[in-house]
Design an enzyme around this catalytic site. Structure first.
Site, mmCIF file in Angstrom:
data_model
loop_
_atom_site.group_PDB
_atom_site.id
_atom_site.type_symbol
_atom_site.label_atom_id
_atom_site.label_comp_id
_atom_site.label_asym_id
_atom_site.label_seq_id
_atom_site.Cartn_x
_atom_site.Cartn_y
_atom_site.Cartn_z
ATOM 1 N N ASP A 1 0.810 -1.225 0.000
ATOM 2 C CA ASP A 1 0.000 0.000 0.000
ATOM 3 C C ASP A 1 0.843 1.274 0.000
ATOM 4 O O ASP A 1 0.427 2.309 0.516
ATOM 5 C CB ASP A 1 -0.978 0.004 1.189
ATOM 6 C CG ASP A 1 -1.787 -1.266 1.230
ATOM 7 O OD1 ASP A 1 -2.276 -1.664 0.159
ATOM 8 O OD2 ASP A 1 -1.914 -1.877 2.302
ATOM 9 N N GLU A 2 2.013 1.215 -0.598
ATOM 10 C CA GLU A 2 2.875 2.404 -0.704
ATOM 11 C C GLU A 2 2.435 3.308 -1.852
ATOM 12 O O GLU A 2 2.883 4.451 -1.947
ATOM 13 C CB GLU A 2 4.331 1.992 -0.968
ATOM 14 C CG GLU A 2 4.979 1.137 0.100
ATOM 15 C CD GLU A 2 4.745 -0.340 -0.145
ATOM 16 O OE1 GLU A 2 4.001 -0.693 -1.083
ATOM 17 O OE2 GLU A 2 5.303 -1.151 0.614
ATOM 18 N N LYS B 1 2.225 1.696 -5.176
ATOM 19 C CA LYS B 1 2.863 1.090 -6.361
ATOM 20 C C LYS B 1 1.990 1.208 -7.593
ATOM 21 O O LYS B 1 2.475 1.423 -8.690
ATOM 22 C CB LYS B 1 3.129 -0.406 -6.140
ATOM 23 C CG LYS B 1 4.135 -0.718 -5.085
ATOM 24 C CD LYS B 1 4.251 -2.220 -4.882
ATOM 25 C CE LYS B 1 3.016 -2.870 -4.300
ATOM 26 N NZ LYS B 1 2.684 -2.472 -2.936
ATOM 27 N N GLY B 2 0.664 1.075 -7.373
ATOM 28 C CA GLY B 2 -0.272 1.144 -8.499
ATOM 29 C C GLY B 2 -0.167 2.485 -9.192
ATOM 30 O O GLY B 2 -0.055 2.567 -10.418
ATOM 31 N N ALA C 1 -3.829 -8.211 -3.478
ATOM 32 C CA ALA C 1 -3.362 -6.860 -3.804
ATOM 33 C C ALA C 1 -4.546 -5.940 -4.076
ATOM 34 O O ALA C 1 -5.619 -6.383 -4.468
ATOM 35 C CB ALA C 1 -2.466 -6.899 -5.032
ATOM 36 N N GLY C 2 -4.327 -4.657 -3.835
ATOM 37 C CA GLY C 2 -5.348 -3.672 -4.179
ATOM 38 C C GLY C 2 -4.624 -2.424 -4.627
ATOM 39 O O GLY C 2 -4.012 -1.734 -3.824
ATOM 40 N N HIS C 3 -4.626 -2.161 -5.917
ATOM 41 C CA HIS C 3 -3.907 -1.006 -6.450
ATOM 42 C C HIS C 3 -4.910 0.059 -6.872
ATOM 43 O O HIS C 3 -5.711 -0.150 -7.769
ATOM 44 C CB HIS C 3 -3.011 -1.429 -7.617
ATOM 45 C CG HIS C 3 -1.851 -2.278 -7.176
ATOM 46 N ND1 HIS C 3 -0.988 -2.880 -8.048
ATOM 47 C CD2 HIS C 3 -1.413 -2.607 -5.937
ATOM 48 C CE1 HIS C 3 -0.066 -3.535 -7.356
ATOM 49 N NE2 HIS C 3 -0.323 -3.402 -6.076
ATOM 50 N N GLN D 1 2.210 -6.375 -3.029
ATOM 51 C CA GLN D 1 2.651 -6.457 -1.627
ATOM 52 C C GLN D 1 4.019 -5.755 -1.501
ATOM 53 O O GLN D 1 4.271 -4.817 -2.237
ATOM 54 C CB GLN D 1 2.694 -7.917 -1.132
ATOM 55 C CG GLN D 1 1.334 -8.547 -0.944
ATOM 56 C CD GLN D 1 0.717 -9.045 -2.245
ATOM 57 O OE1 GLN D 1 1.370 -9.676 -3.043
ATOM 58 N NE2 GLN D 1 -0.545 -8.758 -2.461
ATOM 59 N N GLY E 1 -10.997 -3.219 3.079
ATOM 60 C CA GLY E 1 -11.610 -2.079 3.751
ATOM 61 C C GLY E 1 -11.189 -1.902 5.192
ATOM 62 O O GLY E 1 -11.666 -1.004 5.892
ATOM 63 N N ARG E 2 -10.269 -2.768 5.663
ATOM 64 C CA ARG E 2 -9.842 -2.681 7.067
ATOM 65 C C ARG E 2 -9.013 -1.422 7.315
ATOM 66 O O ARG E 2 -8.253 -1.000 6.452
ATOM 67 C CB ARG E 2 -8.959 -3.886 7.436
ATOM 68 C CG ARG E 2 -9.691 -5.201 7.459
ATOM 69 C CD ARG E 2 -8.736 -6.341 7.767
ATOM 70 N NE ARG E 2 -7.819 -6.601 6.668
ATOM 71 C CZ ARG E 2 -6.838 -7.495 6.707
ATOM 72 N NH1 ARG E 2 -6.612 -8.199 7.791
ATOM 73 N NH2 ARG E 2 -6.055 -7.697 5.664
ATOM 74 N N ARG F 1 -5.910 0.676 8.320
ATOM 75 C CA ARG F 1 -4.487 0.331 8.362
ATOM 76 C C ARG F 1 -3.848 0.826 9.651
ATOM 77 O O ARG F 1 -4.212 1.878 10.163
ATOM 78 C CB ARG F 1 -3.764 0.953 7.163
ATOM 79 C CG ARG F 1 -4.216 0.357 5.848
ATOM 80 C CD ARG F 1 -3.586 1.044 4.648
ATOM 81 N NE ARG F 1 -4.081 0.448 3.413
ATOM 82 C CZ ARG F 1 -4.262 1.107 2.267
ATOM 83 N NH1 ARG F 1 -3.974 2.380 2.177
ATOM 84 N NH2 ARG F 1 -4.721 0.475 1.208
ATOM 85 N N LYS G 1 2.539 10.216 -1.066
ATOM 86 C CA LYS G 1 1.664 10.731 0.005
ATOM 87 C C LYS G 1 2.328 11.786 0.897
ATOM 88 O O LYS G 1 2.010 11.876 2.086
ATOM 89 C CB LYS G 1 1.114 9.572 0.830
ATOM 90 C CG LYS G 1 0.103 8.730 0.030
ATOM 91 C CD LYS G 1 -0.743 7.886 0.946
ATOM 92 C CE LYS G 1 -2.145 7.693 0.405
ATOM 93 N NZ LYS G 1 -2.979 6.860 1.249
ATOM 94 N N LEU G 2 3.242 12.561 0.346
ATOM 95 C CA LEU G 2 3.851 13.639 1.140
ATOM 96 C C LEU G 2 2.816 14.687 1.525
ATOM 97 O O LEU G 2 2.958 15.367 2.552
ATOM 98 C CB LEU G 2 4.996 14.276 0.342
ATOM 99 C CG LEU G 2 6.274 13.429 0.305
ATOM 100 C CD1 LEU G 2 7.074 13.676 -0.946
ATOM 101 C CD2 LEU G 2 7.126 13.678 1.550
HETATM 102 P P1 IMP Z 1 -2.543 -12.832 2.611
HETATM 103 O O1 IMP Z 1 -1.562 -12.478 1.546
HETATM 104 O O2 IMP Z 1 -3.950 -12.510 2.222
HETATM 105 O O3 IMP Z 1 -2.386 -14.230 3.132
HETATM 106 O O4 IMP Z 1 -2.236 -11.881 3.872
HETATM 107 C C1 IMP Z 1 -1.047 -11.998 4.624
HETATM 108 C C2 IMP Z 1 -0.668 -10.663 5.222
HETATM 109 O O5 IMP Z 1 -0.270 -9.784 4.179
HETATM 110 C C3 IMP Z 1 -1.807 -9.942 5.938
HETATM 111 O O6 IMP Z 1 -1.257 -9.202 7.007
HETATM 112 C C4 IMP Z 1 -2.368 -9.004 4.881
HETATM 113 O O7 IMP Z 1 -3.014 -7.898 5.443
HETATM 114 C C5 IMP Z 1 -1.085 -8.621 4.157
HETATM 115 N N1 IMP Z 1 -1.290 -8.263 2.744
HETATM 116 C C6 IMP Z 1 -1.478 -9.095 1.696
HETATM 117 N N2 IMP Z 1 -1.582 -8.428 0.563
HETATM 118 C C7 IMP Z 1 -1.460 -7.123 0.865
HETATM 119 C C8 IMP Z 1 -1.447 -5.930 0.084
HETATM 120 O O8 IMP Z 1 -1.570 -5.912 -1.140
HETATM 121 N N3 IMP Z 1 -1.279 -4.765 0.776
HETATM 122 C C9 IMP Z 1 -1.106 -4.732 2.126
HETATM 123 N N4 IMP Z 1 -1.102 -5.827 2.894
HETATM 124 C C10 IMP Z 1 -1.268 -7.019 2.263
HETATM 125 MG MG MG Z 2 -2.744 -2.010 -1.810
#
Ligand code: IMP
Ligand code: MG
Length: 365
Positions: free
Chosen positions: A12-13, A15-16, A38-40, A181, A262-263, A265, A291-292
């Site tokens: 979540d830096e 990258k997308g 992943a969520g970009h 990730q 949606g959790r 961070r 995000k500066l």
């Molecule tokens: P999993 O990859 O779903 O098994 O999750 C393992 C750990 O990696 C958990 O703490 C997730 O919240 C974290 N995680 C997995 N993918 C991402 C991502 O794209 N961004 C941020 N955290 C991630």
């Molecule tokens: Mg993300």
């Protein structure tokens, strides 16, 4: 030519966003590990797009996007992701290529991941169980499910992506690898066992695509780092804020909620020791700091750097108008913060992010 974008913290830096910005100069954008965990998030002309399994390359019409065999794919979710983006006006014809050998995430994997949600804060997308079956030699490959189930939509996209990318590179086409990730979630180099189940450093790009090492000889490796730190899920986080009110305030300012789950961070200061480690492991050639703008809501900003001080190093904050377009337009305090990060990591900073939109990424001269 092949270049790589990777995350240097816990994901979540941004990258997308960086990949989307850089991709204009490339012919191909490639996802080589991970899956729909992943969520970009990318904003184009004020419109929000979120990709999970798909590379963000799909957001630019001239780019061809690839999902390689290094990824795990939930076919049901991927069909949904493609359909939703089609409804937003994106055309995938002849510009999406998915490895027929990608490992399938099954419904059973999703069920098995439920426990990991509680235990590790996993995203519950079946990533761990799917990779476990892959390494246990029991996995199902994408090719064998698309023909006989309701995933027919994927059939035209399936191919041998190794061969495709090998030929493209030989033809001097430009390829951008989009990491998902980040190093602290890497199965080998992260905060094990509080990690994801794939390798997430730049070093996995050759294996995850099947391209030989010599093709990566001149690769630039852009490490993406947020101006502060966030983490989702369980596990160590040395610079985490202790004050809930402060956490909440900065979380709101930065919109720090998981793009996939949606959790909220977890939040903390930038950690220079962690960042130096991340640069070393990935062989980062240049940094993109994102995000500066979020930090401008504070009076004072801290960085942890054990090599320099056993207490936090303090920096004055800055004010932004939202109209900054070049490095010269940026306030001295912000430039000072960026220069410190550059000096202490030994990496040049090539880009800084000061807002959500594509045009709020500023190249550093
Ligand atoms: P999993 O990859 O779903 O098994 O999750 C393992 C750990 O990696 C958990 O703490 C997730 O919240 C974290 N995680 C997995 N993918 C991402 C991502 O794209 N961004 C941020 N955290 C991630
Ligand atoms: Mg993300």
């Amino acid at each position: 030519m092949i270049d790589i974008v990777v995350g240097l913290q816990w994901g979540d830096e941004g990258k997308g966003k960086i990949t989307d910005y850089m991709s204009e100069e490339y012919d191909w954008v490639v996802r080589y590990q991970g899956g729909s965990n992943a969520g970009h998030t990318v904003y184009v002309d004020g419109k929000k797009y979120v990709t999970h399994s798909l590379p963000v390359g799909v957001l630019r019409p001239n780019i061809r996007s690839v999902i390689t065999h290094g990824c795990v794919v939930n076919p049901e979710e991927l069909v949904k992701e493609i359909t939703e983006l089609e409804e937003m006006g994106i055309d995938f014809t002849n510009r999406l290529f998915i490895s027929k050998d990608a490992t399938v995430i099954t419904r059973n994997h999703l069920i098995q991941d439920e426990d990991n949600k509680k235990e590790w804060g996993s995203t519950g997308k079946g990533i761990g169980p799917a990779y476990r079956d892959k390494y246990d030699r029991k996995a199902i490959k994408l090719e064998s499910v698309v023909s006989d189930r309701s995933y027919k939509k994927l059939v035209p996209f399936l191919t041998d992506t190794r061969e495709l990318l090998y030929t493209a590179e030989r033809n001097h086409e430009k390829i951008l690898m989009e990491g998902a990730q980040a190093v602290m979630l890497d199965i080998d180099f992260g905060t094990y066992p509080y990690v994801t189940s794939s390798p997430c450093t730049a070093n996995y790009a050759p294996q995850g695509t099947g391209l030989p090492l010599h093709m990566f000889g001149d690769s630039s490796i852009t490490g993406v780092v947020k101006a502060y730190t966030t983490r989702i899920g369980t596990g160590p986080f040395p610079t985490e804020f202790s004050c809930p009110t402060f956490t909440e305030m900065l979380r709101e300012a930065g919109g720090e909620y998981g793009a996939t789950t949606g959790r909220p961070r977890r939040m903390g200061w930038l950690d220079m020791d962690q960042l130096r480690y991340a640069c070393e492991v990935n062989g980062v050639t240049n940094l993109a700091i994102t995000k500066l703008d979020v930090l401008s809501c504070l009076d004072e900003i801290n960085i942890k750097d054990d090599a320099l001080s056993d207490t936090l190093i303090k920096f004055p904050s800055w004010e932004l108008t939202g109209n900054e377009k070049t490095w010269d337009d940026l306030p001295a305090e912000l430039k000072n913060y960026v220069s410190f990060i550059s000096f202490e990591t030994g990496c040049i900073v090539s880009m800084v992010g000061v807002g959500q939109n594509r045009d709020q990424l500023i190249c550093v001269e």
